[in-house]
Write an enzyme that holds these catalytic residues in place. Structure first.
Site, PDB file in Angstrom:
ATOM      1  N   HIS A 102       0.860  -1.194   0.000  1.00 13.49           N
ATOM      2  CA  HIS A 102       0.000   0.000   0.000  1.00 13.49           C
ATOM      3  C   HIS A 102       0.888   1.233   0.000  1.00 13.49           C
ATOM      4  O   HIS A 102       2.019   1.205   0.476  1.00 13.49           O
ATOM      5  CB  HIS A 102      -0.918   0.007   1.224  1.00 13.49           C
ATOM      6  N   HIS A 104       1.080   5.356   1.091  1.00 12.37           N
ATOM      7  CA  HIS A 104       0.518   6.377   1.984  1.00 12.37           C
ATOM      8  C   HIS A 104       0.468   7.725   1.269  1.00 12.37           C
ATOM      9  O   HIS A 104       1.442   8.115   0.614  1.00 12.37           O
ATOM     10  CB  HIS A 104       1.401   6.564   3.225  1.00 12.37           C
TER      11      HIS A 104
HETATM   12  P1  AMP Z   1       2.515   0.251   7.067  1.00  9.75           P
HETATM   13  O1  AMP Z   1       3.437   0.413   8.230  1.00  9.75           O
HETATM   14  O2  AMP Z   1       2.969   0.988   5.867  1.00  9.75           O
HETATM   15  O3  AMP Z   1       2.253  -1.215   6.826  1.00  9.75           O
HETATM   16  O4  AMP Z   1       1.179   0.962   7.500  1.00  9.75           O
HETATM   17  C1  AMP Z   1      -0.051   0.370   7.653  1.00  9.75           C
HETATM   18  C2  AMP Z   1      -1.049   1.478   7.785  1.00  9.75           C
HETATM   19  O5  AMP Z   1      -2.339   0.912   7.791  1.00  9.75           O
HETATM   20  C3  AMP Z   1      -0.913   2.294   9.076  1.00  9.75           C
HETATM   21  O6  AMP Z   1      -0.825   3.665   8.731  1.00  9.75           O
HETATM   22  C4  AMP Z   1      -2.175   1.961   9.853  1.00  9.75           C
HETATM   23  O7  AMP Z   1      -2.651   3.078  10.566  1.00  9.75           O
HETATM   24  C5  AMP Z   1      -3.126   1.563   8.751  1.00  9.75           C
HETATM   25  N1  AMP Z   1      -4.166   0.605   9.102  1.00  9.75           N
HETATM   26  C6  AMP Z   1      -4.054  -0.504   9.865  1.00  9.75           C
HETATM   27  N2  AMP Z   1      -5.230  -1.161   9.913  1.00  9.75           N
HETATM   28  C7  AMP Z   1      -6.100  -0.461   9.135  1.00  9.75           C
HETATM   29  C8  AMP Z   1      -7.476  -0.621   8.771  1.00  9.75           C
HETATM   30  N3  AMP Z   1      -8.212  -1.643   9.234  1.00  9.75           N
HETATM   31  N4  AMP Z   1      -8.033   0.298   7.965  1.00  9.75           N
HETATM   32  C9  AMP Z   1      -7.322   1.360   7.497  1.00  9.75           C
HETATM   33  N5  AMP Z   1      -6.032   1.564   7.811  1.00  9.75           N
HETATM   34  C10 AMP Z   1      -5.424   0.679   8.615  1.00  9.75           C
END
Ligand code: AMP
Length: 139
Positions: A102, A104
């Site tokens: 994903h 950001h």
């Molecule tokens: P990463 O460290 O790049 O894997 O970040 C994962 C991101 O997903 C973080 O910014 C979390 O706040 C976000 N996140 C985790 N669970 C969910 C969810 N159920 N819906 C939306 N965002 C999420």
């Protein structure tokens, strides 16, 4: 690296878990981050079964970048931050917490520090209100 489809983003993509959805096409889904580091923090998920960018096809990466730019345009139009950070983490050592690729999109405002990464739940009503503004700005 073997992909585990039972991660939270895999579930969101299959509609097995809730999310505030902003935009969807054949290859990507854009949602609000539920623990925003700033107001308007969005995520662009690939629909490819990939834990890191290294398992993705070039076409899948290109699709993510197209959606990321599109969402970033909408965030800028809707929320008018002074800057927009775009990022993507590969591996826990890099800060990745969800094992599904994903990107950001994080609005940045002069003098405002980012909140901690994936730490504090955002207010649901506020997330939905901002999502509506971003959706209206999507072209
Ligand atoms: P990463 O460290 O790049 O894997 O970040 C994962 C991101 O997903 C973080 O910014 C979390 O706040 C976000 N996140 C985790 N669970 C969910 C969810 N159920 N819906 C939306 N965002 C999420």
């Amino acid at each position: 690296m073997s992909y585990d489809p039972n991660n939270i983003f895999g579930k969101i993509l299959r509609n097995e878990a809730p999310a505030i959805r902003l935009y969807e096409d054949d290859q990507t889904l854009a949602i609000m981050d539920i623990m925003p580091q700033s107001a308007g923090h969005c995520l662009i998920l690939t629909k490819e079964p990939a834990e890191t960018i290294f398992e993705m096809t070039p076409e899948g990466v290109a699709a993510c970048m197209r959606t990321t730019q599109r969402v970033a345009h909408a965030v800028r139009k809707a929320l008018s931050p002074e800057g927009v950070f775009i990022g993507q983490f590969n591996g826990a050592a890099a800060g990745q917490t969800v094992p599904h690729v994903h990107f950001h999109v994080i609005p940045r405002r002069q003098g405002e520090d980012l909140k901690m990464h994936a730490r504090e739940m955002g207010d649901q009503a506020e997330l939905e209100r901002i999502a509506e503004q971003i959706k209206q700005a999507l072209e």
